[in-house]
Design a protein around this motif. Structure first.
Motif, PDB file in Angstrom:
ATOM      1  N   PRO A  14       1.144  -1.439   0.435  1.00  0.00           N
ATOM      2  CA  PRO A  14      -0.315  -0.329   0.048  1.00  0.00           C
ATOM      3  C   PRO A  14       0.921   1.219   0.285  1.00  0.00           C
ATOM      4  O   PRO A  14       2.144   0.956   0.139  1.00  0.00           O
ATOM      5  CB  PRO A  14      -0.750   0.182   1.168  1.00  0.00           C
ATOM      6  N   ILE A  15      -0.231   2.521   0.084  1.00  0.00           N
ATOM      7  CA  ILE A  15       0.768   3.764  -0.418  1.00  0.00           C
ATOM      8  C   ILE A  15       1.665   3.996   1.328  1.00  0.00           C
ATOM      9  O   ILE A  15       0.288   3.923   2.175  1.00  0.00           O
ATOM     10  CB  ILE A  15      -0.090   4.701  -0.671  1.00  0.00           C
ATOM     11  N   THR A  16       2.881   4.104   1.683  1.00  0.00           N
ATOM     12  CA  THR A  16       3.234   4.477   3.189  1.00  0.00           C
ATOM     13  C   THR A  16       3.308   5.582   3.367  1.00  0.00           C
ATOM     14  O   THR A  16       3.184   6.833   2.348  1.00  0.00           O
ATOM     15  CB  THR A  16       4.212   3.492   3.127  1.00  0.00           C
ATOM     16  N   LEU A  17       4.084   6.340   4.744  1.00  0.00           N
ATOM     17  CA  LEU A  17       3.930   7.335   5.475  1.00  0.00           C
ATOM     18  C   LEU A  17       5.399   7.712   3.707  1.00  0.00           C
ATOM     19  O   LEU A  17       5.824   8.929   3.875  1.00  0.00           O
ATOM     20  CB  LEU A  17       4.039   7.630   6.365  1.00  0.00           C
ATOM     21  N   GLY A  18       6.520   6.836   3.835  1.00  0.00           N
ATOM     22  CA  GLY A  18       7.295   7.216   2.837  1.00  0.00           C
ATOM     23  C   GLY A  18       6.950   8.330   1.670  1.00  0.00           C
ATOM     24  O   GLY A  18       7.889   8.555   1.044  1.00  0.00           O
ATOM     25  N   HIS A  19       6.047   6.774   1.118  1.00  0.00           N
ATOM     26  CA  HIS A  19       5.368   7.454   0.064  1.00  0.00           C
ATOM     27  C   HIS A  19       5.177   8.465  -0.375  1.00  0.00           C
ATOM     28  O   HIS A  19       5.245   9.907  -0.833  1.00  0.00           O
ATOM     29  CB  HIS A  19       4.475   6.585  -0.636  1.00  0.00           C
ATOM     30  N   SER A 125      13.000  10.022   9.375  1.00  0.00           N
ATOM     31  CA  SER A 125      12.716   8.439  10.554  1.00  0.00           C
ATOM     32  C   SER A 125      12.052   7.676   9.747  1.00  0.00           C
ATOM     33  O   SER A 125      10.785   6.822  10.021  1.00  0.00           O
ATOM     34  CB  SER A 125      11.910   9.765  11.022  1.00  0.00           C
ATOM     35  N   LEU A 126      11.038   8.037   8.183  1.00  0.00           N
ATOM     36  CA  LEU A 126      10.347   6.860   7.156  1.00  0.00           C
ATOM     37  C   LEU A 126      11.698   6.201   6.657  1.00  0.00           C
ATOM     38  O   LEU A 126      10.983   5.353   5.766  1.00  0.00           O
ATOM     39  CB  LEU A 126      10.130   7.851   6.595  1.00  0.00           C
ATOM     40  N   GLN A 127      12.728   6.301   6.227  1.00  0.00           N
ATOM     41  CA  GLN A 127      14.074   5.202   5.383  1.00  0.00           C
ATOM     42  C   GLN A 127      14.152   4.217   5.946  1.00  0.00           C
ATOM     43  O   GLN A 127      13.439   3.340   4.749  1.00  0.00           O
ATOM     44  CB  GLN A 127      15.859   5.900   5.347  1.00  0.00           C
ATOM     45  N   PRO A 128      13.249   3.746   6.972  1.00  0.00           N
ATOM     46  CA  PRO A 128      13.577   1.368   6.571  1.00  0.00           C
ATOM     47  C   PRO A 128      11.768   1.473   6.123  1.00  0.00           C
ATOM     48  O   PRO A 128      11.612  -0.109   6.321  1.00  0.00           O
ATOM     49  CB  PRO A 128      13.225   1.530   8.083  1.00  0.00           C
ATOM     50  N   ILE A 129      11.239   1.855   6.159  1.00  0.00           N
ATOM     51  CA  ILE A 129      10.085   1.976   5.319  1.00  0.00           C
ATOM     52  C   ILE A 129       9.690   0.968   4.146  1.00  0.00           C
ATOM     53  O   ILE A 129      10.495   2.007   2.989  1.00  0.00           O
ATOM     54  CB  ILE A 129       8.717   2.798   5.746  1.00  0.00           C
ATOM     55  N   ALA A 130       9.054   0.750   3.567  1.00  0.00           N
ATOM     56  CA  ALA A 130       8.764  -0.478   2.767  1.00  0.00           C
ATOM     57  C   ALA A 130       7.789  -1.167   2.320  1.00  0.00           C
ATOM     58  O   ALA A 130       6.966  -1.400   3.229  1.00  0.00           O
ATOM     59  CB  ALA A 130      10.095  -1.262   2.228  1.00  0.00           C
ATOM     60  N   LYS A 146       3.142   2.953  12.357  1.00  0.00           N
ATOM     61  CA  LYS A 146       3.750   3.984  12.109  1.00  0.00           C
ATOM     62  C   LYS A 146       4.728   3.739  10.840  1.00  0.00           C
ATOM     63  O   LYS A 146       5.074   4.739  10.656  1.00  0.00           O
ATOM     64  CB  LYS A 146       5.681   3.471  12.988  1.00  0.00           C
ATOM     65  N   PHE A 147       3.791   3.151  10.121  1.00  0.00           N
ATOM     66  CA  PHE A 147       4.312   3.320   8.796  1.00  0.00           C
ATOM     67  C   PHE A 147       2.766   3.738   8.131  1.00  0.00           C
ATOM     68  O   PHE A 147       3.156   3.555   6.572  1.00  0.00           O
ATOM     69  CB  PHE A 147       4.462   2.045   8.059  1.00  0.00           C
ATOM     70  N   VAL A 148       2.286   3.925   8.151  1.00  0.00           N
ATOM     71  CA  VAL A 148       1.411   4.303   7.023  1.00  0.00           C
ATOM     72  C   VAL A 148      -0.193   5.127   8.162  1.00  0.00           C
ATOM     73  O   VAL A 148       0.157   5.456   8.934  1.00  0.00           O
ATOM     74  CB  VAL A 148       0.068   2.910   6.778  1.00  0.00           C
ATOM     75  N   SER A 149      -0.982   5.511   6.715  1.00  0.00           N
ATOM     76  CA  SER A 149      -1.815   6.730   7.102  1.00  0.00           C
ATOM     77  C   SER A 149      -3.239   5.491   8.201  1.00  0.00           C
ATOM     78  O   SER A 149      -3.486   4.341   8.113  1.00  0.00           O
ATOM     79  CB  SER A 149      -2.836   7.556   6.573  1.00  0.00           C
ATOM     80  N   PRO A 150      -4.062   6.710   9.447  1.00  0.00           N
ATOM     81  CA  PRO A 150      -5.149   5.758   9.906  1.00  0.00           C
ATOM     82  C   PRO A 150      -5.581   4.813   9.045  1.00  0.00           C
ATOM     83  O   PRO A 150      -6.094   4.133   8.959  1.00  0.00           O
ATOM     84  CB  PRO A 150      -5.650   6.507  10.933  1.00  0.00           C
ATOM     85  N   GLU A 151      -6.179   5.140   8.133  1.00  0.00           N
ATOM     86  CA  GLU A 151      -7.054   5.215   6.728  1.00  0.00           C
ATOM     87  C   GLU A 151      -6.220   3.508   6.031  1.00  0.00           C
ATOM     88  O   GLU A 151      -7.145   2.746   5.830  1.00  0.00           O
ATOM     89  CB  GLU A 151      -7.523   6.040   5.930  1.00  0.00           C
ATOM     90  N   VAL A 152      -5.068   3.472   5.651  1.00  0.00           N
ATOM     91  CA  VAL A 152      -4.605   3.125   5.517  1.00  0.00           C
ATOM     92  C   VAL A 152      -4.527   1.835   5.838  1.00  0.00           C
ATOM     93  O   VAL A 152      -4.413   0.734   5.930  1.00  0.00           O
ATOM     94  CB  VAL A 152      -3.114   3.121   4.396  1.00  0.00           C
ATOM     95  N   LYS A 153      -3.824   2.010   7.437  1.00  0.00           N
ATOM     96  CA  LYS A 153      -3.722   1.234   8.704  1.00  0.00           C
ATOM     97  C   LYS A 153      -4.886   0.198   8.596  1.00  0.00           C
ATOM     98  O   LYS A 153      -4.629  -1.988   8.191  1.00  0.00           O
ATOM     99  CB  LYS A 153      -3.293   1.504   9.942  1.00  0.00           C
ATOM    100  N   ALA A 154      -6.366   0.439   8.632  1.00  0.00           N
ATOM    101  CA  ALA A 154      -7.560  -0.166   8.217  1.00  0.00           C
ATOM    102  C   ALA A 154      -7.755  -1.005   7.096  1.00  0.00           C
ATOM    103  O   ALA A 154      -8.540  -1.977   7.013  1.00  0.00           O
ATOM    104  CB  ALA A 154      -9.147   1.220   8.272  1.00  0.00           C
ATOM    105  N   ASP A 155      -7.147  -0.467   5.683  1.00  0.00           N
ATOM    106  CA  ASP A 155      -7.369  -0.933   4.669  1.00  0.00           C
ATOM    107  C   ASP A 155      -6.497  -2.189   4.400  1.00  0.00           C
ATOM    108  O   ASP A 155      -7.278  -3.459   4.340  1.00  0.00           O
ATOM    109  CB  ASP A 155      -6.763   0.234   3.489  1.00  0.00           C
ATOM    110  N   VAL A 156      -5.036  -2.319   4.948  1.00  0.00           N
ATOM    111  CA  VAL A 156      -4.385  -3.513   5.184  1.00  0.00           C
ATOM    112  C   VAL A 156      -5.292  -4.258   6.221  1.00  0.00           C
ATOM    113  O   VAL A 156      -5.225  -5.540   5.945  1.00  0.00           O
ATOM    114  CB  VAL A 156      -2.933  -2.752   5.118  1.00  0.00           C
ATOM    115  N   VAL A 157      -5.822  -3.819   7.267  1.00  0.00           N
ATOM    116  CA  VAL A 157      -6.025  -4.918   8.218  1.00  0.00           C
ATOM    117  C   VAL A 157      -7.252  -5.538   7.837  1.00  0.00           C
ATOM    118  O   VAL A 157      -7.305  -7.191   7.590  1.00  0.00           O
ATOM    119  CB  VAL A 157      -6.372  -4.512   9.321  1.00  0.00           C
ATOM    120  N   LYS A 158      -7.686  -4.735   7.134  1.00  0.00           N
ATOM    121  CA  LYS A 158      -9.385  -5.914   6.137  1.00  0.00           C
ATOM    122  C   LYS A 158      -8.810  -6.605   5.621  1.00  0.00           C
ATOM    123  O   LYS A 158      -9.310  -7.397   5.787  1.00  0.00           O
ATOM    124  CB  LYS A 158     -10.140  -4.688   6.383  1.00  0.00           C
TER     125      LYS A 158
END
Length: 168
Positions: A14-19, A125-130, A146-158
């Motif tokens: 998914p799109i991350t905070l690094g992206h 602070s975002l370098q390790p995110i993939a 710590k790596f994605v927005s709350p909305e993306v986290k919900a998408d991934v968890v779902k």
């Protein structure tokens, strides 16, 4: 006056905070940033291209008017040419990224020397995110906030709940 158009390509699965860091900073370099959501035959996506595009649009809503989200399934340089781009924006996290990206930039320059590749270093602070690691952590039940927005986290968890998870 010529409009400066840049392309930021990726799978965003998914799109991350690094992206998002690279998108925000890349958008400052051009008049219009085209975020190219692509397929990658060497990766197994968690989300369809349409789902990834919808995530990117949602996550970048505050940049509406400055960015455009477009899917593509072609050579990057052909896509960039069709968009009228003068630059490709790429994010770098580590030396390993640089080696790969340097090789790709050289190949892309051979394909189309009119389009420059610009590298942006990820925020420290975002370098390790993939995305690959975010998905792996989620599949095993780890916390990805710590790596994605709350909305993306919900998408991934779902999605993990729908497809099953390996951890106990």
């Amino acid at each position: 006056m010529t409009t400066r158009i840049g392309v930021y390509p990726g799978t965003f699965d998914p799109i991350t905070l690094g992206h998002m860091d690279i998108i925000r900073r890349g958008a400052k370099l051009v008049d219009r940033l085209v975020i190219g959501v692509t397929t990658n035959p060497s990766k197994s996506p968690m989300f369809s291209v349409e789902e990834r595009m919808a995530m990117v649009v949602r996550e970048t809503a505050d940049l509406a008017g400055r960015i455009e989200v477009v899917s593509f399934d072609s050579l990057l340089m052909d896509f960039a040419e069709r968009q009228g781009a003068s630059m490709i924006v790429r994010g770098l996290r580590a030396v390993a990224d640089f080696e790969y990206e340097y090789q790709m930039a050289g190949m892309n320059q051979q394909l189309n020397g009119r389009i420059e590749t610009v590298f942006l270093m990820a925020d420290v602070s975002l370098q390790p995110i993939a995305s690959r690691l975010v998905k792996e952590i989620a599949v095993y039940g780890g916390d990805i906030r710590k790596f994605v927005s709350p909305e993306v986290k919900a998408d991934v968890v779902k999605r993990v709940a729908e497809t099953g998870r390996k951890g106990s």
